[in-house]
Scaffold this motif. Sequence first.
Motif, PDB file in Angstrom:
ATOM      1  N   VAL A  21       0.841  -1.198   0.000  1.00 23.84           N
ATOM      2  CA  VAL A  21       0.000   0.000   0.000  1.00 23.84           C
ATOM      3  C   VAL A  21       0.881   1.254   0.000  1.00 23.84           C
ATOM      4  CG1 VAL A  21      -1.653   1.355   1.365  1.00 23.84           C
ATOM      5  CG2 VAL A  21      -1.998  -1.118   1.054  1.00 23.84           C
ATOM      6  N   LYS A  22       1.891   1.285   0.847  1.00 28.38           N
ATOM      7  CA  LYS A  22       2.798   2.443   0.901  1.00 28.38           C
ATOM      8  C   LYS A  22       3.520   2.636  -0.429  1.00 28.38           C
ATOM      9  CE  LYS A  22       3.779   1.970   5.819  1.00 28.38           C
ATOM     10  NZ  LYS A  22       4.800   1.550   6.798  1.00 28.38           N
ATOM     11  N   LEU A  23       4.031   1.552  -0.994  1.00 29.60           N
ATOM     12  CA  LEU A  23       4.757   1.628  -2.259  1.00 29.60           C
ATOM     13  C   LEU A  23       3.850   2.130  -3.383  1.00 29.60           C
ATOM     14  CD1 LEU A  23       7.140   1.099  -4.180  1.00 29.60           C
ATOM     15  CD2 LEU A  23       6.452  -1.324  -4.209  1.00 29.60           C
ATOM     16  N   LEU A  24       2.648   1.610  -3.467  1.00 24.93           N
ATOM     17  CA  LEU A  24       1.745   2.039  -4.540  1.00 24.93           C
ATOM     18  C   LEU A  24       1.299   3.485  -4.359  1.00 24.93           C
ATOM     19  CD1 LEU A  24      -0.306  -1.222  -5.107  1.00 24.93           C
ATOM     20  CD2 LEU A  24       1.468  -0.237  -6.585  1.00 24.93           C
ATOM     21  N   ASN A  25       1.124   3.916  -3.131  1.00 28.61           N
ATOM     22  CA  ASN A  25       0.817   5.331  -2.898  1.00 28.61           C
ATOM     23  C   ASN A  25       2.005   6.206  -3.285  1.00 28.61           C
ATOM     24  OD1 ASN A  25      -1.896   6.063  -1.893  1.00 28.61           O
ATOM     25  ND2 ASN A  25      -1.459   4.412  -0.455  1.00 28.61           N
ATOM     26  N   PHE A  26       3.210   5.734  -3.014  1.00 25.25           N
ATOM     27  CA  PHE A  26       4.417   6.447  -3.438  1.00 25.25           C
ATOM     28  C   PHE A  26       4.459   6.532  -4.961  1.00 25.25           C
ATOM     29  CE2 PHE A  26       8.860   6.508  -4.761  1.00 25.25           C
ATOM     30  CZ  PHE A  26       9.365   7.582  -4.031  1.00 25.25           C
ATOM     31  N   ALA A  27       4.179   5.411  -5.638  1.00 26.02           N
ATOM     32  CA  ALA A  27       4.167   5.383  -7.106  1.00 26.02           C
ATOM     33  C   ALA A  27       3.096   6.328  -7.659  1.00 26.02           C
ATOM     34  CB  ALA A  27       3.947   3.964  -7.609  1.00 26.02           C
ATOM     35  N   ALA A  28       1.948   6.372  -6.999  1.00 30.47           N
ATOM     36  CA  ALA A  28       0.872   7.270  -7.432  1.00 30.47           C
ATOM     37  C   ALA A  28       1.325   8.723  -7.354  1.00 30.47           C
ATOM     38  CB  ALA A  28      -0.378   7.048  -6.583  1.00 30.47           C
ATOM     39  N   GLY A  29       2.005   9.071  -6.285  1.00 30.66           N
ATOM     40  CA  GLY A  29       2.540  10.433  -6.169  1.00 30.66           C
ATOM     41  C   GLY A  29       3.615  10.698  -7.205  1.00 30.66           C
ATOM     42  N   PHE A  30       4.399   9.694  -7.489  1.00 29.64           N
ATOM     43  CA  PHE A  30       5.498   9.813  -8.445  1.00 29.64           C
ATOM     44  C   PHE A  30       4.985  10.148  -9.842  1.00 29.64           C
ATOM     45  CE2 PHE A  30       9.361   8.612 -10.674  1.00 29.64           C
ATOM     46  CZ  PHE A  30      10.363   8.872  -9.744  1.00 29.64           C
ATOM     47  N   ILE A  31       3.834   9.574 -10.233  1.00 29.59           N
ATOM     48  CA  ILE A  31       3.275   9.863 -11.564  1.00 29.59           C
ATOM     49  C   ILE A  31       2.162  10.913 -11.493  1.00 29.59           C
ATOM     50  CG2 ILE A  31       3.921   7.595 -12.480  1.00 29.59           C
ATOM     51  CD1 ILE A  31       0.877   6.881 -12.374  1.00 29.59           C
ATOM     52  N   HIS A  32       2.012  11.555 -10.333  1.00 26.77           N
ATOM     53  CA  HIS A  32       1.054  12.653 -10.142  1.00 26.77           C
ATOM     54  C   HIS A  32      -0.393  12.206 -10.351  1.00 26.77           C
ATOM     55  CE1 HIS A  32       4.598  15.127  -9.960  1.00 26.77           C
ATOM     56  NE2 HIS A  32       4.967  14.683 -11.143  1.00 26.77           N
ATOM     57  N   LEU A 151      10.837   3.909 -15.834  1.00 35.34           N
ATOM     58  CA  LEU A 151       9.994   4.520 -14.812  1.00 35.34           C
ATOM     59  C   LEU A 151       9.808   3.589 -13.619  1.00 35.34           C
ATOM     60  CD1 LEU A 151       8.246   6.828 -13.793  1.00 35.34           C
ATOM     61  CD2 LEU A 151       6.342   5.885 -15.155  1.00 35.34           C
ATOM     62  N   GLN A 152       9.555   2.306 -13.865  1.00 35.90           N
ATOM     63  CA  GLN A 152       9.356   1.400 -12.726  1.00 35.90           C
ATOM     64  C   GLN A 152      10.642   1.263 -11.921  1.00 35.90           C
ATOM     65  OE1 GLN A 152       7.718  -2.028 -14.700  1.00 35.90           O
ATOM     66  NE2 GLN A 152       9.706  -2.986 -15.007  1.00 35.90           N
ATOM     67  N   GLU A 153      11.777   1.244 -12.574  1.00 33.75           N
ATOM     68  CA  GLU A 153      13.048   1.158 -11.845  1.00 33.75           C
ATOM     69  C   GLU A 153      13.311   2.451 -11.068  1.00 33.75           C
ATOM     70  OE1 GLU A 153      15.738  -0.971 -10.135  1.00 33.75           O
ATOM     71  OE2 GLU A 153      14.474  -1.835 -11.686  1.00 33.75           O
ATOM     72  N   GLU A 154      12.959   3.583 -11.670  1.00 35.59           N
ATOM     73  CA  GLU A 154      13.127   4.869 -10.990  1.00 35.59           C
ATOM     74  C   GLU A 154      12.256   4.932  -9.734  1.00 35.59           C
ATOM     75  OE1 GLU A 154      12.917   9.645 -12.066  1.00 35.59           O
ATOM     76  OE2 GLU A 154      12.395   8.185 -13.605  1.00 35.59           O
ATOM     77  N   ILE A 155      11.016   4.454  -9.838  1.00 36.72           N
ATOM     78  CA  ILE A 155      10.114   4.449  -8.683  1.00 36.72           C
ATOM     79  C   ILE A 155      10.653   3.533  -7.593  1.00 36.72           C
ATOM     80  CG2 ILE A 155       7.813   3.709  -7.889  1.00 36.72           C
ATOM     81  CD1 ILE A 155       6.756   4.665 -10.668  1.00 36.72           C
ATOM     82  N   LEU A 156      11.030   2.323  -7.953  1.00 34.47           N
ATOM     83  CA  LEU A 156      11.532   1.366  -6.959  1.00 34.47           C
ATOM     84  C   LEU A 156      12.804   1.868  -6.285  1.00 34.47           C
ATOM     85  CD1 LEU A 156      10.868  -1.898  -8.982  1.00 34.47           C
ATOM     86  CD2 LEU A 156       9.734  -1.236  -6.844  1.00 34.47           C
ATOM     87  N   THR A 157      13.692   2.461  -7.052  1.00 35.34           N
ATOM     88  CA  THR A 157      14.949   2.983  -6.498  1.00 35.34           C
ATOM     89  C   THR A 157      14.671   4.159  -5.573  1.00 35.34           C
ATOM     90  OG1 THR A 157      16.196   2.232  -8.413  1.00 35.34           O
ATOM     91  CG2 THR A 157      17.198   3.965  -7.075  1.00 35.34           C
ATOM     92  N   ALA A 158      13.812   5.081  -6.014  1.00 40.26           N
ATOM     93  CA  ALA A 158      13.483   6.247  -5.186  1.00 40.26           C
ATOM     94  C   ALA A 158      12.811   5.810  -3.880  1.00 40.26           C
ATOM     95  CB  ALA A 158      12.586   7.208  -5.961  1.00 40.26           C
ATOM     96  N   TYR A 159      12.025   4.735  -3.946  1.00 45.36           N
ATOM     97  CA  TYR A 159      11.364   4.224  -2.746  1.00 45.36           C
ATOM     98  C   TYR A 159      12.342   3.500  -1.831  1.00 45.36           C
ATOM     99  CZ  TYR A 159       7.787   2.023   0.136  1.00 45.36           C
ATOM    100  OH  TYR A 159       7.011   1.631   1.203  1.00 45.36           O
ATOM    101  N   GLY A 160      13.456   3.029  -2.409  1.00 47.14           N
ATOM    102  CA  GLY A 160      14.459   2.304  -1.615  1.00 47.14           C
ATOM    103  C   GLY A 160      14.347   0.794  -1.726  1.00 47.14           C
ATOM    104  N   LEU A 161      13.614   0.322  -2.727  1.00 48.04           N
ATOM    105  CA  LEU A 161      13.420  -1.102  -2.921  1.00 48.04           C
ATOM    106  C   LEU A 161      14.305  -1.557  -4.090  1.00 48.04           C
ATOM    107  CD1 LEU A 161      11.823  -3.390  -1.639  1.00 48.04           C
ATOM    108  CD2 LEU A 161       9.983  -2.931  -3.244  1.00 48.04           C
ATOM    109  N   THR A 162      15.576  -1.775  -3.785  1.00 48.88           N
ATOM    110  CA  THR A 162      16.545  -2.107  -4.834  1.00 48.88           C
ATOM    111  C   THR A 162      16.864  -3.590  -4.804  1.00 48.88           C
ATOM    112  OG1 THR A 162      18.378  -1.550  -3.353  1.00 48.88           O
ATOM    113  CG2 THR A 162      17.564   0.198  -4.809  1.00 48.88           C
ATOM    114  N   ARG A 163      17.554  -4.022  -5.846  1.00 49.78           N
ATOM    115  CA  ARG A 163      17.925  -5.448  -5.958  1.00 49.78           C
ATOM    116  C   ARG A 163      19.000  -5.816  -4.961  1.00 49.78           C
ATOM    117  NH1 ARG A 163      17.061  -7.321 -11.945  1.00 49.78           N
ATOM    118  NH2 ARG A 163      15.718  -5.677 -12.619  1.00 49.78           N
TER     119      ARG A 163
END
Length: 163
Positions: A21-32, A151-163
């Motif tokens: 839920v937190k990640l998807l809300n972050f992604a929602a903000g990321f794409i406005h 974009l998906q990699e940018e969102i995941l990296t900005a959120y801190g969810l890296t490989r």
Amino acid sequence: MYIEITDKTGKVSEELQQETVKLLNFAAGFIHLPDNKEMAVTYVTNDEIQAINRDYRGKDVPTDVVSLEYEPETIAFDDDFDMPEALREELADFDSFIGELYISIEKAQEQADNYGHSYAREMGFLAVHGFLHINGYDHMVLEDEKVMFALQEEILTAYGLTR
């Protein structure tokens, strides 16, 4: 954004559900994405996602994530119709649901093992990937794939969810 989470497997921790839920809300903000949007995420088994994949995509195989984008019906009115404000607001609510994701927890674990990263990272990746699909992103042609995957990699990296 409101996100309804359903775990049909009974195997996804409450912590991981809340992190989604937190990640998807972050992604929602990321794409406005406007705050009034709603979506659903359902965790399923390979058997369940295979049935969904067959019914909605015509592919009778299990997959990792199925994204069902909601496209509201267009309602047409005569040009001389003076729409009451209450009706206008009620109709705007129909546009709030953007779609639903089905994520196979078995495929997520298999892919996490194959790629050498955590289950949580793979679940996050699949959630963001599906989220971008229900918001109009696709990867059927190379140009679109580059945009979506970056974009998906940018969102995941900005959120801190890296490989």
